[in-house]
Scaffold this motif. Structure first.
Motif, PDB file in Angstrom:
ATOM      1  N   PHE A   1      -8.201  -5.426  14.965  1.00  0.00           N
ATOM      2  CA  PHE A   1      -7.385  -5.698  16.163  1.00  0.00           C
ATOM      3  C   PHE A   1      -8.237  -5.909  17.424  1.00  0.00           C
ATOM      4  O   PHE A   1      -7.732  -6.408  18.428  1.00  0.00           O
TER       5      PHE A   1
ATOM      6  N   TRP B   1       5.409  -0.635  18.902  1.00  0.00           N
ATOM      7  CA  TRP B   1       3.952  -0.554  18.944  1.00  0.00           C
ATOM      8  C   TRP B   1       3.449  -0.802  20.366  1.00  0.00           C
ATOM      9  O   TRP B   1       2.558  -0.126  20.850  1.00  0.00           O
TER      10      TRP B   1
ATOM     11  N   TYR C   1      -9.311  -0.065  11.944  1.00  0.00           N
ATOM     12  CA  TYR C   1      -8.495  -1.031  12.683  1.00  0.00           C
ATOM     13  C   TYR C   1      -9.325  -1.918  13.621  1.00  0.00           C
ATOM     14  O   TYR C   1      -8.824  -2.429  14.609  1.00  0.00           O
TER      15      TYR C   1
ATOM     16  N   THR D   1       2.812  -6.736   9.220  1.00  0.00           N
ATOM     17  CA  THR D   1       2.482  -7.097   7.828  1.00  0.00           C
ATOM     18  C   THR D   1       1.443  -6.147   7.225  1.00  0.00           C
ATOM     19  O   THR D   1       1.359  -6.015   6.010  1.00  0.00           O
ATOM     20  N   GLY D   2       0.638  -5.515   8.080  1.00  0.00           N
ATOM     21  CA  GLY D   2      -0.417  -4.632   7.567  1.00  0.00           C
ATOM     22  C   GLY D   2      -1.561  -5.426   6.951  1.00  0.00           C
ATOM     23  O   GLY D   2      -2.409  -4.858   6.271  1.00  0.00           O
TER      24      GLY D   2
ATOM     25  N   SER E   1       0.000  -8.633  12.443  1.00  0.00           N
ATOM     26  CA  SER E   1      -0.575  -7.661  11.499  1.00  0.00           C
ATOM     27  C   SER E   1      -0.056  -6.249  11.723  1.00  0.00           C
ATOM     28  O   SER E   1      -0.157  -5.410  10.825  1.00  0.00           O
ATOM     29  N   PHE E   2       0.487  -5.971  12.925  1.00  0.00           N
ATOM     30  CA  PHE E   2       1.066  -4.642  13.139  1.00  0.00           C
ATOM     31  C   PHE E   2       2.262  -4.435  12.213  1.00  0.00           C
ATOM     32  O   PHE E   2       2.657  -3.315  11.941  1.00  0.00           O
TER      33      PHE E   2
ATOM     34  N   HIS F   1     -10.910   4.364  15.757  1.00  0.00           N
ATOM     35  CA  HIS F   1     -10.001   3.488  15.005  1.00  0.00           C
ATOM     36  C   HIS F   1     -10.434   2.024  15.098  1.00  0.00           C
ATOM     37  O   HIS F   1     -10.353   1.286  14.136  1.00  0.00           O
ATOM     38  N   TYR F   2     -10.835   1.614  16.337  1.00  0.00           N
ATOM     39  CA  TYR F   2     -11.020   0.181  16.603  1.00  0.00           C
ATOM     40  C   TYR F   2     -12.481  -0.250  16.638  1.00  0.00           C
ATOM     41  O   TYR F   2     -12.758  -1.445  16.710  1.00  0.00           O
TER      42      TYR F   2
HETATM   43  C1  HEM Z   1       1.391  -1.953   8.767  1.00  0.00           C
HETATM   44  C2  HEM Z   1       0.502  -1.058   8.413  1.00  0.00           C
HETATM   45  C3  HEM Z   1      -0.315  -0.253   9.387  1.00  0.00           C
HETATM   46  C4  HEM Z   1      -0.676  -0.529  10.669  1.00  0.00           C
HETATM   47  C5  HEM Z   1      -0.379  -1.778  11.474  1.00  0.00           C
HETATM   48  C6  HEM Z   1      -1.430   0.591  11.153  1.00  0.00           C
HETATM   49  C7  HEM Z   1      -1.984   0.659  12.402  1.00  0.00           C
HETATM   50  C8  HEM Z   1      -2.651   1.747  12.900  1.00  0.00           C
HETATM   51  C9  HEM Z   1      -3.252   1.811  14.201  1.00  0.00           C
HETATM   52  C10 HEM Z   1      -3.260   0.668  15.203  1.00  0.00           C
HETATM   53  C11 HEM Z   1      -3.803   3.020  14.340  1.00  0.00           C
HETATM   54  C12 HEM Z   1      -4.556   3.539  15.561  1.00  0.00           C
HETATM   55  C13 HEM Z   1      -3.579   4.199  16.502  1.00  0.00           C
HETATM   56  C14 HEM Z   1      -4.256   4.715  17.751  1.00  0.00           C
HETATM   57  O1  HEM Z   1      -4.733   3.900  18.548  1.00  0.00           O
HETATM   58  O2  HEM Z   1      -4.261   5.935  17.916  1.00  0.00           O
HETATM   59  C15 HEM Z   1      -3.551   3.755  13.130  1.00  0.00           C
HETATM   60  C16 HEM Z   1      -3.980   5.037  12.876  1.00  0.00           C
HETATM   61  C17 HEM Z   1      -3.871   5.659  11.665  1.00  0.00           C
HETATM   62  N1  HEM Z   1      -3.291   5.147  10.538  1.00  0.00           N
HETATM   63 FE1  HEM Z   1      -2.456   3.337  10.340  1.00  0.00          FE
HETATM   64  N2  HEM Z   1      -1.530   1.531  10.176  1.00  0.00           N
HETATM   65  C18 HEM Z   1      -0.865   1.049   9.081  1.00  0.00           C
HETATM   66  C19 HEM Z   1      -0.726   1.681   7.871  1.00  0.00           C
HETATM   67  C20 HEM Z   1      -1.253   2.913   7.572  1.00  0.00           C
HETATM   68  C21 HEM Z   1      -1.138   3.549   6.290  1.00  0.00           C
HETATM   69  C22 HEM Z   1      -0.447   2.949   5.081  1.00  0.00           C
HETATM   70  C23 HEM Z   1      -1.759   4.751   6.405  1.00  0.00           C
HETATM   71  C24 HEM Z   1      -1.954   5.818   5.402  1.00  0.00           C
HETATM   72  C25 HEM Z   1      -2.086   5.620   4.105  1.00  0.00           C
HETATM   73  C26 HEM Z   1      -2.259   4.868   7.752  1.00  0.00           C
HETATM   74  C27 HEM Z   1      -2.927   5.941   8.254  1.00  0.00           C
HETATM   75  C28 HEM Z   1      -3.366   6.072   9.546  1.00  0.00           C
HETATM   76  C29 HEM Z   1      -4.049   7.249  10.049  1.00  0.00           C
HETATM   77  C30 HEM Z   1      -4.344   8.524   9.283  1.00  0.00           C
HETATM   78  C31 HEM Z   1      -4.355   6.990  11.390  1.00  0.00           C
HETATM   79  C32 HEM Z   1      -5.110   7.886  12.327  1.00  0.00           C
HETATM   80  C33 HEM Z   1      -4.198   8.780  13.094  1.00  0.00           C
HETATM   81  C34 HEM Z   1      -4.971   9.574  14.097  1.00  0.00           C
HETATM   82  O3  HEM Z   1      -6.130   9.881  13.876  1.00  0.00           O
HETATM   83  O4  HEM Z   1      -4.410   9.853  15.158  1.00  0.00           O
HETATM   84  N3  HEM Z   1      -1.943   3.719   8.432  1.00  0.00           N
HETATM   85  N4  HEM Z   1      -2.827   2.962  12.281  1.00  0.00           N
END
Ligand code: HEM
Length: 271
Positions: free
Chosen positions: A105, A143, A102, A116-117, A113-114, A95-96
Motif C-alpha cells: 500500500f 477503512w 502491507y 480484494t486482499g 486491494s483493501f 505494517h507498511y
Molecule cells: C482484505 C484482506 C486484508 C486487508 C486489506 C488487510 C489490511 C491490513 C492493514 C492495512 C493493516 C495495518 C493496519 C494499521 O495500519 O494498523 C493490517 C494489520 C493486520 N492484519 Fe490485515 N488485512 C487483511 C487480511 C488479514 C488477514 C486474513 C489476517 C489474518 C490471517 C490479517 C491479520 C492482520 C494482523 C495480525 C494485523 C496487525 C494488527 C496490529 O498489529 O495492530 N489481515 N491489515
C-alpha cells in the motif's frame, strides 16, 4: 453600511437559490457548483468536508510524487492513499515498511486491494472501485475512517478521486452516492432484524439443513416464536427469518418447500 450588508446578503441568497434550481435541472452545473464550493473552502481555509493537514493546506500528490513515500530507509516517511486521500502512515512502519505485510500500500492508491486482499499486482485499475458491491464500497469507506482516526491526513492524490485542483471528481461523487445508499440499506437490514429475527440454522450430513425458530433465535428475546420463512432483502440473496403469523402475507417472504406452513422447524437439502 448595515443596509449595504443586508442587501448583499439578500443578493447572495438569491444567487444560491438560482444556482440550486439550475443544478437540479442541469447536473453538470451542480458538479461545477460543488467543486467551486470545495475550492472556496480551500482558499478561505475554512474546511467544509475536508480535513486539513497540520500545515493548514491539503497537498496534492501526483502518482510520481506519492510513489516517493515508501519509506525505503528508516528515516523516510511512508504515505499511502485510500479513495484519493493521502495519509502519513510512518508510525505503522511495522505494517507498511519495506518487506512488511502491507508494504504494497505504500506510496500509492491501491484502494481496491483493501477489499480484494490482493497485494500482488498493482496497475492502473488498482484504485478503480466503482464495480465493487455496494457493501464492499461501504467497507472501503470504513477503512478510510480508520486512517482518518489513526494516521495524519496529508492531502489528495490527483487522479481518479480528485482533480488537479484538489476537487472531488464526478467518479468520487458517484462512489459517495453508492456508499450512502449502502449505509441506508445496512440500516434497513438491521431494523429488519428486529422485525424479522434470524432463525437458528444447523446442518448435518444425514438431515441436511434444519432451520427453526425459538423465542430467542437471532439473539432477540421476544414474546412470540414465529415460523421460518425465506426473506428476500433488496438486492440480496434470501435469509431465514422467523415471522409472526400476522406478517406471513408479506410479498418478500416465501415458505420453505416441503414444510408445513405453520411449523416452527423446516428441513431442506441442497442438491
Ligand atoms: C482484505 C484482506 C486484508 C486487508 C486489506 C488487510 C489490511 C491490513 C492493514 C492495512 C493493516 C495495518 C493496519 C494499521 O495500519 O494498523 C493490517 C494489520 C493486520 N492484519 Fe490485515 N488485512 C487483511 C487480511 C488479514 C488477514 C486474513 C489476517 C489474518 C490471517 C490479517 C491479520 C492482520 C494482523 C495480525 C494485523 C496487525 C494488527 C496490529 O498489529 O495492530 N489481515 N491489515
Amino acid at each position: 453600511m448595515f443596509a449595504v450588508l443586508k442587501h448583499l446578503f439578500k443578493l447572495q441568497f438569491l444567487i444560491i437559490l438560482i444556482a440550486i434550481f439550475a443544478g437540479v435541472y442541469y447536473p453538470e452545473i451542480l458538479e461545477k457548483i460543488k467543486s467551486l464550493i470545495f475550492e472556496l473552502s480551500i482558499t478561505d481555509n475554512e474546511p467544509i468536508a475536508v480535513k486539513f493537514s497540520a500545515e493548514g493546506q491539503p497537498q496534492l500528490f501526483t502518482k510520481e510524487t506519492l510513489a516517493k513515500f515508501t519509506g525505503e530507509t528508516e528515516d523516510e516517511p511512508i504515505y499511502l492513499s485510500i479513495l484519493g486521500s493521502v495519509y502519513d502512515v510512518s508510525k505503522g512502519r511495522k505494517h507498511y515498511g519495506t518487506g512488511c505485510s502491507y508494504s504494497y500500500f505504500a506510496g500509492r492508491d491501491a484502494s481496491k486491494s483493501f477489499i480484494t486482499g490482493e497485494f500482488e499486482e498493482f496497475d492502473e485499475s488498482s484504485d478503480d472501485v466503482i464495480t465493487l458491491k455496494p457493501s464492499e464500497v461501504l467497507s472501503l469507506y470504513d477503512w478510510k475512517k480508520f486512517y482518518d482516526k489513526e494516521y495524519t491526513f496529508k492531502g489528495f492524490a490527483v487522479g481518479r478521486f480528485y482533480d488537479n485542483n484538489g476537487a472531488k471528481t464526478i467518479y468520487h461523487y458517484q462512489l459517495d452516492a453508492i456508499a450512502d445508499q449502502a449505509l441506508e440499506d445496512k440500516k434497513t437490514a438491521n431494523q429488519m432484524l428486529e422485525v424479522y429475527p434470524q432463525c437458528n440454522i444447523q446442518w448435518t450430513e444425514k438431515e441436511g439443513t434444519r432451520v427453526w425458530c425459538t423465542n430467542q433465535s437471532g439473539g432477540k428475546t421476544r414474546d412470540w416464536t414465529g415460523v421460518p420463512r425465506k426473506y428476500y432483502e433488496a438486492g440480496k440473496d434470501y435469509r431465514c427469518a422467523c415471522i409472526k403469523e400476522s406478517d406471513l402475507d408479506s410479498p418478500n417472504l416465501k415458505p420453505y418447500e416441503n414444510c408445513d406452513p405453520l411449523s416452527t422447524t423446516c428441513y431442506y437439502k441442497l442438491d
